[in-house]
Write an enzyme that holds these catalytic residues in place. Structure first.
Site, PDB file in Angstrom:
ATOM      1  N   ASP A 156     -18.921  -9.288  21.375  1.00 58.28           N
ATOM      2  CA  ASP A 156     -19.325  -8.087  21.443  1.00 58.28           C
ATOM      3  C   ASP A 156     -20.665  -7.851  20.946  1.00 58.28           C
ATOM      4  O   ASP A 156     -21.105  -8.836  20.421  1.00 58.28           O
ATOM      5  CB  ASP A 156     -18.394  -7.709  20.449  1.00 58.28           C
ATOM      6  CG  ASP A 156     -18.336  -6.001  19.924  1.00 58.28           C
ATOM      7  OD1 ASP A 156     -18.410  -5.481  20.878  1.00 58.28           O
ATOM      8  OD2 ASP A 156     -18.833  -5.713  18.895  1.00 58.28           O
ATOM      9  N   ASP A 205     -22.396  -4.254  19.388  1.00 56.14           N
ATOM     10  CA  ASP A 205     -22.729  -3.758  18.204  1.00 56.14           C
ATOM     11  C   ASP A 205     -21.856  -4.045  17.083  1.00 56.14           C
ATOM     12  O   ASP A 205     -20.511  -4.081  17.368  1.00 56.14           O
ATOM     13  CB  ASP A 205     -22.481  -2.174  18.491  1.00 56.14           C
ATOM     14  CG  ASP A 205     -23.456  -1.720  19.352  1.00 56.14           C
ATOM     15  OD1 ASP A 205     -24.681  -1.422  18.923  1.00 56.14           O
ATOM     16  OD2 ASP A 205     -23.392  -1.518  20.695  1.00 56.14           O
TER      17      ASP A 205
HETATM   18  O1  LIG Z   1     -18.423  -2.930  22.068  1.00 55.21           O
HETATM   19  P1  LIG Z   1     -19.581  -2.718  21.367  1.00 55.21           P
HETATM   20  O2  LIG Z   1     -20.701  -3.501  21.783  1.00 55.21           O
HETATM   21  O3  LIG Z   1     -19.306  -3.058  19.870  1.00 55.21           O
HETATM   22  O4  LIG Z   1     -20.259  -1.113  21.442  1.00 55.21           O
HETATM   23  C1  LIG Z   1     -19.448  -0.198  20.855  1.00 55.21           C
HETATM   24  C2  LIG Z   1     -20.460   0.796  20.863  1.00 55.21           C
HETATM   25  O5  LIG Z   1     -21.241   0.845  19.804  1.00 55.21           O
HETATM   26  C3  LIG Z   1     -22.271   1.644  19.711  1.00 55.21           C
HETATM   27  O6  LIG Z   1     -21.966   2.473  18.756  1.00 55.21           O
HETATM   28  C4  LIG Z   1     -21.930   1.906  17.525  1.00 55.21           C
HETATM   29  O7  LIG Z   1     -23.163   1.342  17.466  1.00 55.21           O
HETATM   30  C5  LIG Z   1     -24.410   2.268  17.214  1.00 55.21           C
HETATM   31  C6  LIG Z   1     -25.427   1.504  16.783  1.00 55.21           C
HETATM   32  O8  LIG Z   1     -25.323   0.653  15.813  1.00 55.21           O
HETATM   33  C7  LIG Z   1     -23.676   3.234  16.017  1.00 55.21           C
HETATM   34  O9  LIG Z   1     -25.179   4.274  15.762  1.00 55.21           O
HETATM   35  C8  LIG Z   1     -22.578   3.985  16.384  1.00 55.21           C
HETATM   36  O10 LIG Z   1     -22.251   4.702  15.002  1.00 55.21           O
HETATM   37  C9  LIG Z   1     -21.241   2.832  16.234  1.00 55.21           C
HETATM   38  O11 LIG Z   1     -20.073   3.474  16.864  1.00 55.21           O
HETATM   39  C10 LIG Z   1     -22.775   2.327  21.186  1.00 55.21           C
HETATM   40  O12 LIG Z   1     -23.541   3.488  20.944  1.00 55.21           O
HETATM   41  C11 LIG Z   1     -21.380   2.784  22.020  1.00 55.21           C
HETATM   42  O13 LIG Z   1     -21.976   3.056  23.603  1.00 55.21           O
HETATM   43  C12 LIG Z   1     -20.571   1.269  22.220  1.00 55.21           C
HETATM   44  O14 LIG Z   1     -19.392   1.764  22.838  1.00 55.21           O
END
Ligand SMILES: O=P(O)(O)OC[C@H]1O[C@H](O[C@H]2O[C@H](CO)[C@@H](O)[C@H](O)[C@H]2O)[C@H](O)[C@@H](O)[C@@H]1O
Length: 250
Positions: free
Chosen positions: A11, A13
């Site tokens: 993964d 983020d």
């Molecule tokens: O599947 P992932 O790689 O973990 O992505 C999941 C979502 O992550 C992002 O949002 C998250 O991270 C952001 C930056 O740290 C944060 O601001 C936000 O609150 C989190 O939910 C991304 O923006 C999404 O598109 C992804 O689906």
């Protein structure tokens, strides 16, 4: 020497990089892209990002390296340079839903719409509690209008609407049917609700699951934070023993 025992699925983020206030605000340590590339070489190519982000966004964060990626929770995939899925034109109802969402949250401070073409995320990390509730309600409402072809995926201060058939678990299983992933034991590392759904099939298939951060989990192992993940991966990239079963239990 190439290690052919494991296929590594990561993964992005909250796993490889720390959560930031805004989607475009994540900080990628400069050593991460080349380190992942070295680890991919050690694994004979069997390393993929499995993420809610679009493939193009992952490429931007990890430039100049290009990795195999399941993007948008599996809506689009790139394996050995060949891309499949991810055409927004195939989702006219969703495109209309994005416009509805944008209108619905236009006057909410700190609520962000992340339009990802074949999916859309409504973020409320920067919003007050009342606006966060309104944002969630708008996402739920639009997902309801779109019907069974789409689903709502909750995450960290975010709700996403995406094609119902896409899950990270399906994406990992699809990679495991193809070279160089086939025949290997999966390792999946993730931190979020969408990753929890994938821990279950990876466990069922005899893989190794690693949850990043606190919280209830279906994963069998746990690492404290993205810094711990990066330390582990960089150690493997430099030739350290790949023994994920010895990681702390969840
Ligand atoms: O599947 P992932 O790689 O973990 O992505 C999941 C979502 O992550 C992002 O949002 C998250 O991270 C952001 C930056 O740290 C944060 O601001 C936000 O609150 C989190 O939910 C991304 O923006 C999404 O598109 C992804 O689906």
């Amino acid at each position: 020497m190439t290690d052919t025992a494991y296929a590594l699925f990561l993964d992005f983020d909250g796993t490889l990089v720390e959560i930031a206030p805004r989607p475009d605000g994540v900080v990628v340590p400069p050593a991460l892209p080349p380190g992942l590339a070295r680890l991919r070489d050690r694994l004979g190519g069997a390393l993929a990002l499995v993420t809610g982000r679009p493939i193009a966004t992952i490429d931007g964060f990890l430039t100049p390296e290009r990795f195999d990626v399941a993007g948008l929770h599996g809506v689009e995939q790139r394996l050995a340079g060949r891309v499949a899925g991810g055409d927004p034109a195939a989702h006219p109802a969703l495109r209309a839903g994005v416009e509805t969402l944008q209108r619905a949250v236009a006057d909410l401070d700190g609520v962000l719409i992340e339009d990802k073409g074949c999916s859309v995320a409504v973020h409320w990390r920067l919003a007050n509690d009342a606006d966060a509730v309104r944002a969630q309600s708008a996402a739920t409402s639009v997902a309801g209008i779109l019907g069974e072809a789409y689903r709502l995926q909750q995450g960290k201060a975010v709700a996403e609407i995406l094609p119902a058939s896409a899950t990270k678990g399906h994406a990992i299983r699809a990679f495991l049917r193809a070279a160089p992933y086939a025949g290997r034991r999966a390792i999946f590392v993730g931190d979020d609700l969408t990753d929890e759904k994938a821990f279950v099939p990876v466990n069922e298939d005899g893989g190794i699951t690693i949850r990043v951060g606190p919280g209830e989990t279906a994963a069998r192992h746990r690492l404290a934070d993205p810094a711990a993940v990066r330390a582990l991966l960089m150690g493997w990239a430099e030739g350290g023993a790949i023994d994920p079963g010895s990681l702390p239990p969840a």
